[in-house]
Design a protein around this motif. Structure first.
Motif, mmCIF file in Angstrom:
data_model
loop_
_atom_site.group_PDB
_atom_site.id
_atom_site.type_symbol
_atom_site.label_atom_id
_atom_site.label_comp_id
_atom_site.label_asym_id
_atom_site.label_seq_id
_atom_site.Cartn_x
_atom_site.Cartn_y
_atom_site.Cartn_z
ATOM 1 N N UNK A 125 0.871 -1.192 0.000
ATOM 2 C CA UNK A 125 0.000 0.000 0.000
ATOM 3 C C UNK A 125 0.897 1.228 0.000
ATOM 4 N N UNK A 126 0.471 2.240 -0.752
ATOM 5 C CA UNK A 126 1.244 3.482 -0.811
ATOM 6 C C UNK A 126 0.299 4.665 -0.942
ATOM 7 N N UNK A 127 0.464 5.622 -0.053
ATOM 8 C CA UNK A 127 -0.269 6.896 -0.132
ATOM 9 C C UNK A 127 0.765 8.007 -0.169
ATOM 10 N N UNK A 128 0.616 8.899 -1.119
ATOM 11 C CA UNK A 128 1.480 10.077 -1.214
ATOM 12 C C UNK A 128 0.566 11.286 -1.205
ATOM 13 N N UNK B 248 4.884 -2.373 8.232
ATOM 14 C CA UNK B 248 4.761 -3.721 7.686
ATOM 15 C C UNK B 248 3.278 -3.959 7.403
ATOM 16 N N UNK B 249 2.935 -4.967 6.610
ATOM 17 C CA UNK B 249 1.512 -5.249 6.364
ATOM 18 C C UNK B 249 0.724 -5.500 7.654
ATOM 19 N N UNK B 250 1.309 -6.206 8.602
ATOM 20 C CA UNK B 250 0.633 -6.466 9.873
ATOM 21 C C UNK B 250 0.400 -5.170 10.646
ATOM 22 N N UNK B 251 1.394 -4.305 10.680
ATOM 23 C CA UNK B 251 1.243 -3.015 11.357
ATOM 24 C C UNK B 251 0.185 -2.161 10.666
ATOM 25 N N UNK C 26 3.669 14.016 2.541
ATOM 26 C CA UNK C 26 3.579 12.986 3.576
ATOM 27 C C UNK C 26 3.315 11.682 2.843
ATOM 28 N N UNK C 27 4.030 10.635 3.228
ATOM 29 C CA UNK C 27 3.800 9.343 2.598
ATOM 30 C C UNK C 27 3.506 8.288 3.648
ATOM 31 N N UNK C 28 2.726 7.315 3.240
ATOM 32 C CA UNK C 28 2.478 6.110 4.016
ATOM 33 C C UNK C 28 2.839 4.963 3.089
ATOM 34 N N UNK C 29 3.857 4.214 3.450
ATOM 35 C CA UNK C 29 4.298 3.094 2.615
ATOM 36 C C UNK C 29 4.269 1.819 3.449
ATOM 37 N N UNK C 30 3.645 0.793 2.856
ATOM 38 C CA UNK C 30 3.520 -0.501 3.518
ATOM 39 C C UNK C 30 4.240 -1.533 2.658
ATOM 40 N N UNK C 31 5.158 -2.264 3.297
ATOM 41 C CA UNK C 31 5.928 -3.251 2.552
ATOM 42 C C UNK C 31 6.417 -4.356 3.474
#
Length: 88
Positions: A19-22, A74-77, A34-39
């Protein structure tokens, strides 16, 4: 101005992204993101290590910005983060 597509491309090329939000927080001028990156690449890494990785990855773009913030999960977080946001 830094296009969000440049930030997205740099991140997606370097790591697998769930998931990625910019978010351009500068009303369109491209100087505050501001970014939110899930990996899954963040598994086993500290928050500091994740932030350093993203900062190093986006160093040329960040140098042109006024402000930059990130959440690297992380995906779990991320599942827990979304649950917390919807419960509030």
């Amino acid at each position: 101005m830094i296009p969000t597509a440049d930030l997205e491309s740099a991140i997606r090329t370097a790591i697998p992204v769930t998931h990625l939000e910019i978010i351009d927080q500068s009303n369109g001028c491209g100087e505050n993101y501001a970014i939110l990156v899930v990996s899954e690449a963040f598994e086993g890494k500290t928050t500091l290590a994740r932030h350093r990785f993203i900062n190093d990855l986006l160093r040329p773009q960040i140098a042109q910005m006024h402000a930059f913030s990130q959440k690297s999960l992380t995906p779990t977080q991320y599942v827990a983060y979304v649950a917390k946001q919807t419960a509030a």
